[in-house]
Scaffold this active site. Structure first.
Site, mmCIF file in Angstrom:
data_model
loop_
_atom_site.group_PDB
_atom_site.id
_atom_site.type_symbol
_atom_site.label_atom_id
_atom_site.label_comp_id
_atom_site.label_asym_id
_atom_site.label_seq_id
_atom_site.Cartn_x
_atom_site.Cartn_y
_atom_site.Cartn_z
ATOM 1 N N TYR A 440 121.421 23.616 -10.940
ATOM 2 C CA TYR A 440 121.030 22.945 -9.615
ATOM 3 C C TYR A 440 119.894 23.453 -8.839
ATOM 4 C CZ TYR A 440 124.079 26.150 -7.098
ATOM 5 O OH TYR A 440 124.815 27.349 -6.712
ATOM 6 N N GLU A 441 119.624 22.672 -7.922
ATOM 7 C CA GLU A 441 118.063 22.870 -7.254
ATOM 8 C C GLU A 441 117.000 22.908 -8.054
ATOM 9 O OE1 GLU A 441 118.806 22.281 -4.464
ATOM 10 O OE2 GLU A 441 120.761 22.547 -4.277
ATOM 11 N N GLY A 442 117.196 21.904 -9.096
ATOM 12 C CA GLY A 442 115.827 22.066 -10.034
ATOM 13 C C GLY A 442 116.249 22.607 -11.292
ATOM 14 N N GLN A 447 111.840 24.338 -12.927
ATOM 15 C CA GLN A 447 110.947 25.345 -12.158
ATOM 16 C C GLN A 447 109.707 26.012 -13.239
ATOM 17 O OE1 GLN A 447 111.929 25.688 -9.216
ATOM 18 N NE2 GLN A 447 113.667 24.502 -9.596
#
Length: 594
Positions: A440-442, A447
């Site tokens: 999650y969060e990319g 990244q």
């Protein structure tokens, strides 16, 4: 249940001996009066709260999970009471603006709090963690009215916050989102759509939840250029800041997940929900990136927290568990077998965890200090350099630390052997909880693409050169000292190899952009190791200087630095070779032939 104690000695080493934060704060008017004793007192109190209040709820919260009933979510037993203690002690306000009831402490202090909280109970910590991101977003981009209505409540912890991005048909590709926002005559908006995977989207810890929702205006351009951001509360606030009517945003269900069972991961249905615009129309991603970047740093701290607690439990078990004799002869002849810590491969796993925890702590605390400099330093050029370094290194914080955490928690399970696979010992929960942090969060691939494609090649290496200059200055300063050769030579070598790899990939990408996609993940691993090597070399320098006082802490630090350079940094040789292999081995096989 296992055990956890805040690693205060190492935290203080990083803050005061490595980073010298007290001197740094004197260059920031907002923090100039804060001294080392104040920082230590806050961190010690935070460590006690995490160990005594939320750590005992970690395993029970995992076993019980959250309960959904007709749109309402009940968190596991004890979570609500722990959150009340958290609020009453003022922890949500730690690094917030005093104008809205905050305590005005530096962000690196808040960073240390969240490391300990994630070690103690990641699922619980996600509730206040996301709230702080919502505060940061509204503090930066909110209107005066939004700040008046929401910020004091978020700062106090009376209300919590979420970020609502993902939809059933789109995750990272936010340009495809379909949630609609219809403007109203009074300047508000009516928002309709469905969001999924919303952490902390519904719960019983606080009286209201402020959702930050991405949606499209009727005339919005296609793609990411047509996304706007809205504040959508669970209950519409009254004129005096109280709780008003229930808004049209409700939890349709919660996910049944591999890990983080104590946190509610929600499907949120918006049906004509009332919202207000945050920032400018069609520029919602610009505003949301404040929260997204805060979340990415926060996920890195989740990785660090799990690495630390996994190491503590592995070490305690390895010292007590008797199994076989040392290959070089009995080490505990008075016992039927030796403790497993005598075996080389057990030590490899323990030292890997220790090196990744202590390296990650040095790196992430330094990044948090750079954020304080970016926002508060009196010198504009320092602020600009700090902002560039934070932008460059945020993908590494998120991906490298969470990759390392998954490896470290798996090592913990392995050290425990069969007992690690059994629920009652707690190690299998750390493995399950650590796995989401890579997604999650990319995802960590996203990244990696962000680091290589946007942060490095996107500005022709300008930001990378700023960090490279920091490393090079240290190499030049210490490279002439014989006692530092074992650290400086490999640091300089891998730094030079990363520079050459960057140029090589950049040239290939000019002919075929897919070369970036093929190289990005191994590239980030190499870059992460360059960062860790720099901080481990700096920590080795301090440990060498302190050898004379015969403190076992410095002896341990120096030995761990030597392990890192001998056993972990060589991963870069494989990753560089993998990156150089390019796109051809990946794309030659036609999709239908898989």
């Amino acid at each position: 249940m296992g055990q956890y104690a805040a690693p205060l000695r190492d935290m203080q080493f990083v803050l005061h001996e490595l980073l010298d934060v007290e001197s740094e704060l004197k260059q920031m008017p907002a923090y100039a009066e804060i001294d080392a004793d104040t920082v230590n007192q806050v961190i010690e109190a935070a460590g006690k709260f995490c160990a005594d209040v939320i750590f005992p709820l970690n395993q029970s919260g995992d076993l019980e999970g959250c309960h959904w009933n007709d749109g309402e979510v009940t968190t596991p037993k004890g979570f609500k009471q722990a959150y009340r203690q958290y609020v009453e002690a003022g922890w949500p306000a730690l690094a917030c603006n005093p104008d809205f009831g905050g305590q005005g402490l530096p962000r690196f202090v808040n960073n240390a709090l969240f490391e300990m909280a994630n070690s103690a109970n990641q699922a619980w910590t996600m509730y206040p963690g996301l709230s702080h991101g919502a505060y940061e977003c509204l503090h930066t981009h909110g209107t005066d009215e939004q700040k008046r209505v929401y910020l004091a409540k978020l700062v106090s912890g009376e209300w919590t916050g979420t970020m609502c991005l993902t939809e059933p048909h789109c995750g990272t590709d936010l340009g495809m989102l379909r949630t609609k926002a219809e403007p109203q005559a009074d300047g508000t908006y009516r928002i309709t759509g469905t969001k999924i995977f919303i952490s902390s989207g519904e719960h019983d810890l606080a009286e209201n939840i402020v959702h930050l929702v991405l949606a499209r205006l009727p005339d919005a351009p296609v793609g990411t250029k047509g996304i706007s951001l809205f504040a959508v509360p669970k209950f519409n606030p009254t004129a005096d800041g109280g709780i008003g009517a229930r808004n049209g945003i409700k939890c349709g269900s919660i996910e049944h997940k591999m890990g983080i069972h104590g946190n509610s991961t929600c499907v949120m249905n918006l049906d004509d929900a009332l919202g207000t615009l945050v920032g400018e129309p069609n520029k919602g991603l610009n505003a949301m990136f404040v929260m997204m970047n805060a979340a990415r740093l926060g996920v890195g701290m989740q990785g660090l927290g799990l690495t630390e607690v996994a190491y503590q439990n592995s070490l305690a078990y390895a010292r007590e568990r008797l199994q076989m004799r040392s290959l070089s002869g009995p080490k505990a002849p008075d016992k039927p077998a030796d403790p497993i810590i005598v075996h080389p491969d057990v030590r490899r796993m323990l030292l890997t965890q220790k090196a990744y925890a202590e390296g990650g702590r040095a790196f992430s605390y330094w990044i948090a200090l750079q954020i304080d400099k970016e926002l508060s330093h009196e010198d504009e050029s320092v602020r600009k350099d700090a902002a560039d370094l934070v932008a460059l290194l945020t993908p590494i914080i998120k991906a490298f630390l969470t990759d390392n955490a998954f490896e470290s928690t798996n090592h913990a399970l392995q050290v425990f052997g069969g007992h690690g696979f059994i629920r009652e010992w707690g190690m299998e929960q750390y493995v399950r909880d650590a796995r989401i942090n890579m997604i999650y969060e990319g995802t960590n691939t996203i990244q990696s693409l962000d680091l290589l494609g946007r942060k490095v090649l996107g500005d022709m290496g300008a930001k990378m050169k700023k960090f490279g200059r920091i490393v090079q200055d240290f190499v030049e300063q210490e490279g002439v000292k014989s006692e530092m050769q074992e650290f400086i030579n490999p640091l300089a070598d891998v730094g030079e190899k990363l520079q050459k790899l960057t140029m090589e990939i950049g040239m290939k990408a000019m002919a075929n952009p897919d070369e970036i996609g093929a190289a990005a993940v191994p590239y980030l691993r190499v870059a992460g190791h360059v960062v860790f090597a720099y901080f481990w070399a700096r920590m080795a320098r301090i440990a060498l200087d302190k050898q004379a006082n015969d403190d076992p802490f410095y002896k341990s630090k120096l030995a761990t630095a030597r392990f890192y350079f001998a056993k972990l940094l060589p991963e870069t040789a494989f990753q560089i070779r993998a990156a150089r292999a390019g796109v051809k081995p990946l794309m030659d096989l036609e999709a239908e032939l898989f």
